[in-house]
Motif scaffolding. Structure first.
Motif, short mmCIF file in Angstrom:
data_model
loop_
_atom_site.label_atom_id
_atom_site.label_comp_id
_atom_site.label_asym_id
_atom_site.label_seq_id
_atom_site.Cartn_x
_atom_site.Cartn_y
_atom_site.Cartn_z
N ALA A 107 0.83 -1.21 0.00
CA ALA A 107 0.00 0.00 0.00
C ALA A 107 0.86 1.26 0.00
N SER A 108 1.92 1.24 0.81
CA SER A 108 2.79 2.42 0.88
C SER A 108 3.52 2.63 -0.43
N MET A 109 3.98 1.53 -1.03
CA MET A 109 4.71 1.66 -2.28
C MET A 109 3.78 2.02 -3.43
N ALA A 110 2.56 1.44 -3.41
CA ALA A 110 1.59 1.72 -4.47
C ALA A 110 1.18 3.18 -4.44
N GLY A 111 1.09 3.76 -3.23
CA GLY A 111 0.70 5.17 -3.13
C GLY A 111 1.63 6.08 -3.88
N LEU A 112 2.92 5.77 -3.84
CA LEU A 112 3.91 6.62 -4.51
C LEU A 112 3.73 6.60 -6.02
N PHE A 113 3.34 5.44 -6.59
CA PHE A 113 3.15 5.33 -8.03
C PHE A 113 1.77 5.82 -8.45
N LEU A 114 0.75 5.39 -7.70
CA LEU A 114 -0.62 5.69 -8.09
C LEU A 114 -0.91 7.18 -8.04
N TYR B 24 24.86 0.12 -7.39
CA TYR B 24 24.56 -1.22 -6.87
C TYR B 24 23.53 -1.19 -5.74
N LEU B 25 22.90 -0.06 -5.54
CA LEU B 25 21.91 0.06 -4.46
C LEU B 25 20.75 -0.90 -4.63
N PHE B 26 20.44 -1.28 -5.87
CA PHE B 26 19.29 -2.15 -6.10
C PHE B 26 19.41 -3.47 -5.34
N VAL B 27 20.64 -3.97 -5.16
CA VAL B 27 20.82 -5.24 -4.44
C VAL B 27 20.46 -5.05 -2.97
N ALA B 28 20.98 -3.99 -2.38
CA ALA B 28 20.68 -3.71 -0.97
C ALA B 28 19.20 -3.44 -0.76
N LEU B 29 18.57 -2.73 -1.70
CA LEU B 29 17.15 -2.43 -1.59
C LEU B 29 16.32 -3.71 -1.62
N PHE B 30 16.73 -4.68 -2.43
CA PHE B 30 16.01 -5.96 -2.47
C PHE B 30 16.05 -6.64 -1.10
N PHE B 31 17.21 -6.65 -0.46
CA PHE B 31 17.33 -7.28 0.86
C PHE B 31 16.53 -6.51 1.93
N ILE B 32 16.47 -5.20 1.79
CA ILE B 32 15.65 -4.41 2.71
C ILE B 32 14.18 -4.83 2.59
N PRO C 292 13.19 -2.56 -6.64
CA PRO C 292 13.80 -3.77 -6.06
C PRO C 292 13.32 -4.05 -4.63
N ALA C 293 13.09 -2.99 -3.85
CA ALA C 293 12.56 -3.19 -2.50
C ALA C 293 11.14 -3.74 -2.57
N THR C 294 10.37 -3.27 -3.55
CA THR C 294 9.01 -3.76 -3.73
C THR C 294 9.01 -5.24 -4.08
N VAL C 295 9.91 -5.63 -4.99
CA VAL C 295 10.01 -7.04 -5.37
C VAL C 295 10.39 -7.88 -4.15
N GLY C 296 11.35 -7.40 -3.38
CA GLY C 296 11.74 -8.12 -2.17
C GLY C 296 10.60 -8.24 -1.19
N PHE C 297 9.82 -7.18 -1.06
CA PHE C 297 8.70 -7.20 -0.12
C PHE C 297 7.62 -8.17 -0.59
N ALA D 27 12.90 -7.62 1.27
CA ALA D 27 12.71 -9.02 1.65
C ALA D 27 12.70 -9.17 3.17
N GLY D 28 13.61 -8.47 3.84
CA GLY D 28 13.65 -8.56 5.30
C GLY D 28 12.38 -8.03 5.94
N GLN D 29 11.88 -6.91 5.40
CA GLN D 29 10.63 -6.34 5.90
C GLN D 29 9.47 -7.31 5.69
N GLY D 30 9.44 -7.93 4.51
CA GLY D 30 8.37 -8.87 4.19
C GLY D 30 8.40 -10.13 5.04
#
Length: 472
Positions: free
Chosen positions: A153-160, A368-376, A319-324, A378-381
């Motif tokens: 929901a938080s990530m969708a708000g930024l796009f929508l 290379y931030l996309f890798v770290a963002l994915f782990f962020i 990438p954070a969205t995908v991880g989540f 995924a960890g949250q999820g």
């Protein structure tokens, strides 16, 4: 104590359909917080409003929502979670309509306050109903969907928000971000009336109005200055309100003890907090949502440090969205491997991702931030559903509404504290500098601070058993 309308051992055959409806109530409140952030420039231009008015459009919703969550959860326990869920949905739709047709900033702010109140009534019923209608062996899966919805929901708000304003459907501009709630609720509310099973306390009493007013006043004194104070340079009123919050909380607690001793039904039962591990779990939720400060600081870094447009910044966070999205679906496997340390494992992964972003920016390799963002992500999820499950399951499902309100309230308070304190640290380090190096350094310090909060949250959650003797 058991919850009514549900015999022990029975399973609601429509529970998974009901989950989809309940998740609508979990999706809309965070969506409407983040979607408005994107629309603020358009709203300001339309109304020729001041910066302080723009801040009120955000803070009026956030404050009301956080302040009323505990009372909203308790209302579901007493008067039926389906009934209260439906009332919250209808009220949220009405408030959204008022916001969309607002003819002045004051009307829009009024609508936002009503939205926050309705959201606080609606949101806790989703989590409480999940705990009430799903058996233990299905709760992990159901809560994974809840965590996924809450985060998306938080990530969708930024796009929508950006998309709707950019498309300018029927020339509505920013007003469309509120109108979009109406068709969603028009479908979800009738479905809820038919598909949701009613659950509540078996011998419900009246709402503890004195306790409800005191806890609302105490939380308002705590949260309002945290949200508004930093933006206004910590004026005297914010210091006075913060100073008054602890005495008000103590007064509330003494009042609740007296209500319980007199045989009444306090809004927060003092004996409930004696349940083994419950206080530890709630404090874990408080530190866990320090992550809210990430959205503020990383957004400033992307746009100010890397020169990205809001759209480019939104794409970069994918990438954070995908991880989540993937994280909650890995929760079952994580649970089998880590057991009661599953939430801590997710928080540790999330903290490692934050530390990695700080290191990559410090070494000048943001590509290379996309890798770290994915782990962020995924960890949250992974962490969120496991943490919520270990806290909510500690009490009888009949009192799920109250505990759901407590969990959500602690998350909101943690987010407000982190935004004020870690956000304040970020802007203090940045000072008047605006170059990429200074912004990157300020973000790196903030990221480390957020990561340390997550490690504290992981430590607090580490000794919470997943299965506990339920407090009744």
């Amino acid at each position: 104590m058991t919850h009514s309308n549900q015999a022990k051992g029975s399973l609601d055959p429509r529970r998974w359909t009901a989950l989809a409806i309940l998740l609508t109530g979990a999706f809309l409140p965070p969506l409407d917080f983040f979607i408005v952030n994107v629309a603020l420039p358009s709203i300001r231009e339309d109304f020729h409003a001041s910066a302080s008015t723009m801040q009120l459009i955000i803070s009026s919703y956030a404050t009301t929502y956080a302040v009323m969550l505990i009372t909203g959860g308790r209302l579901g326990d007493l008067y039926g979670r389906r009934n209260v869920f439906l009332a919250g949905m209808v009220a949220f739709a009405a408030a959204s309509g008022l916001c969309s047709f607002a003819w002045s900033p004051s009307v829009l702010i009024t609508g936002r306050i009503l939205q926050g109140f309705a959201a606080a009534i609606m949101a806790p019923q989703a989590l409480a109903s999940i705990n009430a209608i799903f058996p233990d062996h299905e709760k992990s899966k159901a809560l994974s969907f809840y965590a996924l919805t809450f985060g998306l929901a938080s990530m969708a708000g930024l796009f929508l928000g950006g998309t709707l304003i950019g498309l300018n459907v029927f020339g509505l501009g920013w007003r469309s971000i509120f109108l979009i709630n109406l068709p969603v609720i028009a479908i979800a509310a009738p479905a809820a009336l038919v598909m949701l099973r009613e659950t509540r306390l078996e011998h419900a009493r009246k709402l503890d109005l004195g306790g409800a007013m005191l806890i609302a006043l105490a939380l308002f004194a705590l949260i309002s200055p945290l949200i508004e104070g930093r933006e206004q340079g910590w004026p005297n009123w914010s210091i006075l309100m913060l100073s008054a919050s602890l005495p008000l909380l103590l007064l509330f607690w003494r009042y609740e003890q007296k209500v319980g001793a007199a045989g009444g039904d306090p809004i927060v039962e003092p004996r409930l907090l004696q349940v083994p591990g419950l206080k530890r779990g709630l404090f874990s939720a408080l530190f866990f949502y320090a992550f809210a400060a990430f959205w503020l600081t990383f957004s400033v870094y992307q746009q100010g440090g890397l020169g990205r447009t809001p759209f480019e910044a939104g794409v970069a966070i994918l990438p954070a969205t995908v991880g989540f999205v993937l994280g909650p679906f890995a929760s079952g496997s994580i649970l089998r491997v880590f057991g009661r340390y599953s939430a801590a494992a997710g928080m540790t992964l999330e903290a490692a991702g934050l530390f990695a972003t700080a290191a990559l920016i410090s070494f000048g390799t943001p590509e290379y931030l996309f890798v770290a963002l994915f782990f962020i992500g995924a960890g949250q999820g992974i962490a969120l559903p496991n943490l919520v499950k270990t806290v909510v399951q500690r009490v009888d499902p009949a009192r799920s509404g109250l505990v759901s309100g407590l969990v959500n309230s602690m998350l909101q308070i943690g987010g407000a504290l982190a935004t004020a304190l870690i956000g304040g640290l970020f802007f203090s380090i940045l000072g008047s500098s605006s170059d990429a190096g200074s912004i990157g350094h300020a973000y790196s310090v903030a990221a480390v601070a957020i990561g340390l909060c997550l490690l504290i949250a992981g430590w607090l959650s580490a000794d919470l058993p997943l299965n506990n003797n339920v407090h009744r």
